[in-house]
Scaffold this active site. Structure first.
Site, PDB file in Angstrom:
ATOM      1  N   LYS A 176      23.314   3.646  15.392  1.00 55.38           N
ATOM      2  CA  LYS A 176      21.844   3.662  15.244  1.00 55.38           C
ATOM      3  C   LYS A 176      21.440   5.124  15.150  1.00 55.38           C
ATOM      4  O   LYS A 176      21.343   5.833  16.147  1.00 55.38           O
ATOM      5  CB  LYS A 176      21.207   2.997  16.468  1.00 55.38           C
ATOM      6  CG  LYS A 176      19.869   2.332  16.198  1.00 55.38           C
ATOM      7  CD  LYS A 176      18.772   3.269  15.763  1.00 55.38           C
ATOM      8  CE  LYS A 176      18.115   4.003  16.911  1.00 55.38           C
ATOM      9  NZ  LYS A 176      17.166   5.044  16.429  1.00 55.38           N
ATOM     10  N   GLU A 251      25.276  12.045  26.667  1.00 58.32           N
ATOM     11  CA  GLU A 251      25.174  13.497  26.492  1.00 58.32           C
ATOM     12  C   GLU A 251      23.688  13.809  26.361  1.00 58.32           C
ATOM     13  O   GLU A 251      23.062  13.401  25.390  1.00 58.32           O
ATOM     14  CB  GLU A 251      25.899  13.942  25.208  1.00 58.32           C
ATOM     15  CG  GLU A 251      27.342  13.504  25.099  1.00 58.32           C
ATOM     16  CD  GLU A 251      28.287  14.412  25.862  1.00 58.32           C
ATOM     17  OE1 GLU A 251      27.810  15.280  26.618  1.00 58.32           O
ATOM     18  OE2 GLU A 251      29.502  14.241  25.707  1.00 58.32           O
ATOM     19  N   CYS A 285      21.311  21.301  21.772  1.00 60.02           N
ATOM     20  CA  CYS A 285      21.432  20.924  23.184  1.00 60.02           C
ATOM     21  C   CYS A 285      22.046  22.050  24.007  1.00 60.02           C
ATOM     22  O   CYS A 285      21.692  22.239  25.158  1.00 60.02           O
ATOM     23  CB  CYS A 285      22.246  19.653  23.316  1.00 60.02           C
ATOM     24  SG  CYS A 285      23.867  19.777  22.579  1.00 60.02           S
ATOM     25  N   GLU A 386      13.495  21.620  29.328  1.00 62.58           N
ATOM     26  CA  GLU A 386      14.036  21.852  27.980  1.00 62.58           C
ATOM     27  C   GLU A 386      12.883  21.899  26.977  1.00 62.58           C
ATOM     28  O   GLU A 386      12.066  20.981  26.929  1.00 62.58           O
ATOM     29  CB  GLU A 386      14.992  20.706  27.617  1.00 62.58           C
ATOM     30  CG  GLU A 386      15.646  20.891  26.269  1.00 62.58           C
ATOM     31  CD  GLU A 386      16.561  19.729  25.892  1.00 62.58           C
ATOM     32  OE1 GLU A 386      16.150  18.565  26.023  1.00 62.58           O
ATOM     33  OE2 GLU A 386      17.693  19.998  25.449  1.00 62.58           O
TER      34      GLU A 386
HETATM   35  P1  NAD Z   1      15.761  10.826  21.989  1.00 62.36           P
HETATM   36  O1  NAD Z   1      16.268  10.471  23.333  1.00 62.36           O
HETATM   37  O2  NAD Z   1      14.300  10.746  21.742  1.00 62.36           O
HETATM   38  O3  NAD Z   1      16.413   9.875  20.880  1.00 62.36           O
HETATM   39  C1  NAD Z   1      17.802   9.791  20.703  1.00 62.36           C
HETATM   40  C2  NAD Z   1      18.136   8.438  20.124  1.00 62.36           C
HETATM   41  O4  NAD Z   1      17.789   7.432  21.065  1.00 62.36           O
HETATM   42  C3  NAD Z   1      17.383   8.095  18.841  1.00 62.36           C
HETATM   43  O5  NAD Z   1      18.248   7.413  17.969  1.00 62.36           O
HETATM   44  C4  NAD Z   1      16.279   7.189  19.338  1.00 62.36           C
HETATM   45  O6  NAD Z   1      15.819   6.294  18.345  1.00 62.36           O
HETATM   46  C5  NAD Z   1      16.983   6.446  20.442  1.00 62.36           C
HETATM   47  N1  NAD Z   1      16.092   5.875  21.472  1.00 62.36           N
HETATM   48  C6  NAD Z   1      14.889   6.328  21.888  1.00 62.36           C
HETATM   49  N2  NAD Z   1      14.387   5.509  22.851  1.00 62.36           N
HETATM   50  C7  NAD Z   1      15.315   4.536  23.051  1.00 62.36           C
HETATM   51  C8  NAD Z   1      15.382   3.406  23.917  1.00 62.36           C
HETATM   52  N3  NAD Z   1      14.406   3.103  24.788  1.00 62.36           N
HETATM   53  N4  NAD Z   1      16.486   2.633  23.857  1.00 62.36           N
HETATM   54  C9  NAD Z   1      17.495   2.916  23.013  1.00 62.36           C
HETATM   55  N5  NAD Z   1      17.468   3.952  22.159  1.00 62.36           N
HETATM   56  C10 NAD Z   1      16.394   4.766  22.178  1.00 62.36           C
HETATM   57  O7  NAD Z   1      16.339  12.260  21.662  1.00 62.36           O
HETATM   58  P2  NAD Z   1      16.028  13.155  20.377  1.00 62.36           P
HETATM   59  O8  NAD Z   1      14.639  13.662  20.497  1.00 62.36           O
HETATM   60  O9  NAD Z   1      16.439  12.405  19.156  1.00 62.36           O
HETATM   61  O10 NAD Z   1      17.069  14.341  20.555  1.00 62.36           O
HETATM   62  C11 NAD Z   1      16.792  15.507  21.264  1.00 62.36           C
HETATM   63  C12 NAD Z   1      17.455  15.481  22.627  1.00 62.36           C
HETATM   64  O11 NAD Z   1      18.858  15.261  22.469  1.00 62.36           O
HETATM   65  C13 NAD Z   1      17.341  16.778  23.377  1.00 62.36           C
HETATM   66  O12 NAD Z   1      17.040  16.519  24.724  1.00 62.36           O
HETATM   67  C14 NAD Z   1      18.741  17.376  23.268  1.00 62.36           C
HETATM   68  O13 NAD Z   1      19.093  18.274  24.277  1.00 62.36           O
HETATM   69  C15 NAD Z   1      19.581  16.161  23.293  1.00 62.36           C
HETATM   70  N6  NAD Z   1      20.906  16.435  22.736  1.00 62.36           N
HETATM   71  C16 NAD Z   1      21.975  16.467  23.597  1.00 62.36           C
HETATM   72  C17 NAD Z   1      23.237  16.758  23.120  1.00 62.36           C
HETATM   73  C18 NAD Z   1      24.417  16.789  24.051  1.00 62.36           C
HETATM   74  O14 NAD Z   1      25.539  16.670  23.583  1.00 62.36           O
HETATM   75  N7  NAD Z   1      24.239  16.941  25.354  1.00 62.36           N
HETATM   76  C19 NAD Z   1      23.427  17.002  21.757  1.00 62.36           C
HETATM   77  C20 NAD Z   1      22.313  16.969  20.914  1.00 62.36           C
HETATM   78  C21 NAD Z   1      21.051  16.668  21.422  1.00 62.36           C
END
Ligand code: NAD
Length: 496
Positions: A176, A251, A285, A386
């Site tokens: 997804k 992550e 991240c 963050e």
């Molecule tokens: P997000 O949590 O908003 O979304 C990530 C994914 O989760 C998307 O596909 C989204 O559609 C899905 N999602 C959202 N709500 C959901 C729910 N209730 N149930 C299931 N799926 C759901 O994150 P983002 O804004 O896309 O990404 C940015 C974040 O990701 C930042 O906090 C960043 O630090 C983190 N990140 C972490 C790493 C790591 O390896 N630690 C790597 C890249 C990004």
């Protein structure tokens, strides 16, 4: 629309949502519509999981020899290389990353597949000899259907890095992608099919987190969830998987410190500090987003960083001279600007940037100048939370103990960067930091064999290298009696 409709890829076919609904994605550089994507929901997730389940229970993929799966993954790597230009064009358009920083993108994604094609051949169990009585040995088995829920900041890199070990181990996958960045996932689906991944072994469902993501994370037919994204979403996903006891690897976010002692090489530190926060538009991240500098060097170093930040070229991500592109969406830009405002109001000094750049072209997109904020304190939101944008906050520290305390003064613990030429101090500090990964006198350079992951609010689990197989495989122990051994004999007496 600049790109074709982004359809789900289920059981080998590109299809619309059961509802027929689509949603629009935006170009971060202009906020013009970029593509329409199928808006997946529970019925589409049901179909994808059913296809993945059939492919796992009855299909060829888990039953191939590891070397046969590895050959397909090598073909995937080749196919990604053959489509490199297209992948890069899509990623730049989708997420606004400067094209100059995306040159290696397809090569890296291809390497992810090639690397796991190699590692899976090394996957082996252990044998435990118990005298003459037993030989016990472990075997590694694929877990089943893997749900991968990915963020928008590095879609191809982050998803290829999960798809490769999941498939290599013999699992089947439902991906997804994030709703803000669907473009490379659709192309990847056709590339995997072209390279010989059988129908149903790899599926993509587009859609929003609250609908498609939530349906996948609670689906009883999904055995494990690999999630990358925000900490709050990670908590919701673990909770959604709890009733069906899903294995999960999460992550999450970061607020990683760059700790500079006064004996470090200042020039290298300036280069690394800038690269660590302003590449990938700061939406990274592992960004080094908190600069902690020993008091004697603080003013000079922070001024040097701010001076260079003011000269960073903000512009169209497709222009090869651009160093900093637009943020992903207007609402994300607003969030980042609010963080800058709150730091300003609380008395921090904005030394560089802090505003949207002017000009008719840049005003249409979600651009922000490279921002350096000095003299934050550990209680400010900008220090603890963050921001996920091109914003570096800085503050001084007196000595090693204070550096460690400040570096650890956040809920996160993903990455840390330590700069000092004192060998013993470098290791002491690296060990004392609450972090999953620490770089010493280095920017973020990763070898694919090393573990990746965080502590505290930055996540649970380690991926990367063969650590990924601890997640994507079950370990079964087989106990084999070789001779006689004691077996308690019950039921030989008179009935009571
Ligand atoms: P997000 O949590 O908003 O979304 C990530 C994914 O989760 C998307 O596909 C989204 O559609 C899905 N999602 C959202 N709500 C959901 C729910 N209730 N149930 C299931 N799926 C759901 O994150 P983002 O804004 O896309 O990404 C940015 C974040 O990701 C930042 O906090 C960043 O630090 C983190 N990140 C972490 C790493 C790591 O390896 N630690 C790597 C890249 C990004």
């Amino acid at each position: 629309m600049r790109f074709e409709p982004q359809l789900h890829h289920i059981d080998g076919a590109f299809i619309e949502s059961a509802s027929g609904e689509r949603f629009e994605t935006l170009d971060p550089a202009t906020n013009e519509p970029l593509a329409l994507a199928a808006a997946g929901d529970a019925p589409d997730v049901d179909r994808a999981v059913a296809a993945a389940r059939r492919a796992f229970d009855d299909g060829p993929w888990p039953r191939l020899k590891a070397s046969e799966r590895a050959a397909v993954l090598r073909a995937v790597a080749e196919a990604i290389r053959a489509h490199a230009g297209e992948f890069i064009e899509r990623e730049v358009a989708d997420i606004g990353m400067p094209v100059a920083q995306m040159k290696g993108l397809a090569a890296r994604a291809a390497t992810n597949f090639e690397y796991y094609a190699g590692v899976v051949g090394e996957l082996h169990g252990r044998a435990f000899q118990v005298g003459e009585e037993f030989i016990n040995y472990t075997i590694r088995k694929p877990v089943g259907v893997a749900g991968l829920i990915m963020p928008w900041n590095a879609p191809l890199m982050l998803s290829s890095w999960r798809i490769a070990p999941a498939l290599a181990a013999g699992n089947t996958v439902v991906l997804k992608p994030a709703e803000w960045s669907p473009l490379t996932a659709t192309l990847l689906a056709s590339v995997l099919a072209e390279a010989g991944v059988p129908a149903g072994a790899f599926n993509v469902v587009h859609g929003f987190g609250e609908t498609a993501g939530a349906a996948l994370s609670r689906h009883p037919g999904v055995d494990l969830i690999c999630f990358t994204g925000e900490t709050e979403t990670g908590k919701a996903i673990i909770a959604a998987g709890a009733p069906t006891l899903k294995r999960s690897s999460v992550e999450l976010g970061g607020k990683s410190p760059v700790v500079v002692f006064d004996d470090a090489d200042p020039e290298l530190c300036v280069d690394a500090a800038l690269a660590q926060i302003f590449t990938m538009n700061g939406q990274r991240c592992t960004a080094g987003s908190r600069l902690l500098v020993q008091a004697g060097l603080y003013e000079r170093l922070v001024e040097a960083v701010a001076g260079r930040a003011r000269r960073i070229r903000v512009g169209d991500p497709a222009d090869p001279s651009t160093e900093l592109g637009p943020l992903i969406r207007p609402e994300h830009l607003e969030r980042v600007l609010a963080h800058i405002e709150s730091a300003r109001e609380q008395g921090a000094r904005v030394l560089a940037g802090g505003r949207r750049p002017g000009g008719p072209l840049l005003e249409r997109g979600n651009y922000l100048e490279a921002t350096v904020i000095a003299d934050v304190d550990e209680h400010m939101r900008a220090f603890r939370e963050e921001i996920f944008g091109p914003v570096l906050v800085a503050m001084p520290f007196a000595d090693e103990a204070e550096a460690i305390r400040l570096a650890n003064a956040t809920d996160y613990g993903l990455a840390a960067y330590v700069w000092t030429n004192d060998l013993r101090r470098a290791h002491r500090v690296a060990h004392a930091l609450d972090t999953g990964m620490c770089w010493v006198n280095s920017q973020n350079v990763r070898d694919l064999r090393t573990p990746f992951g965080g502590v505290k609010a930055s996540g649970i689990g380690r991926e990367g290298g063969d650590y990924a197989f601890d997640f994507y495989c079950d370990t079964e122990i087989v106990h084999v009696a070789l001779g006689s051994h004691h077996i308690p004999r019950l039921g030989l007496g008179e009935p009571a």
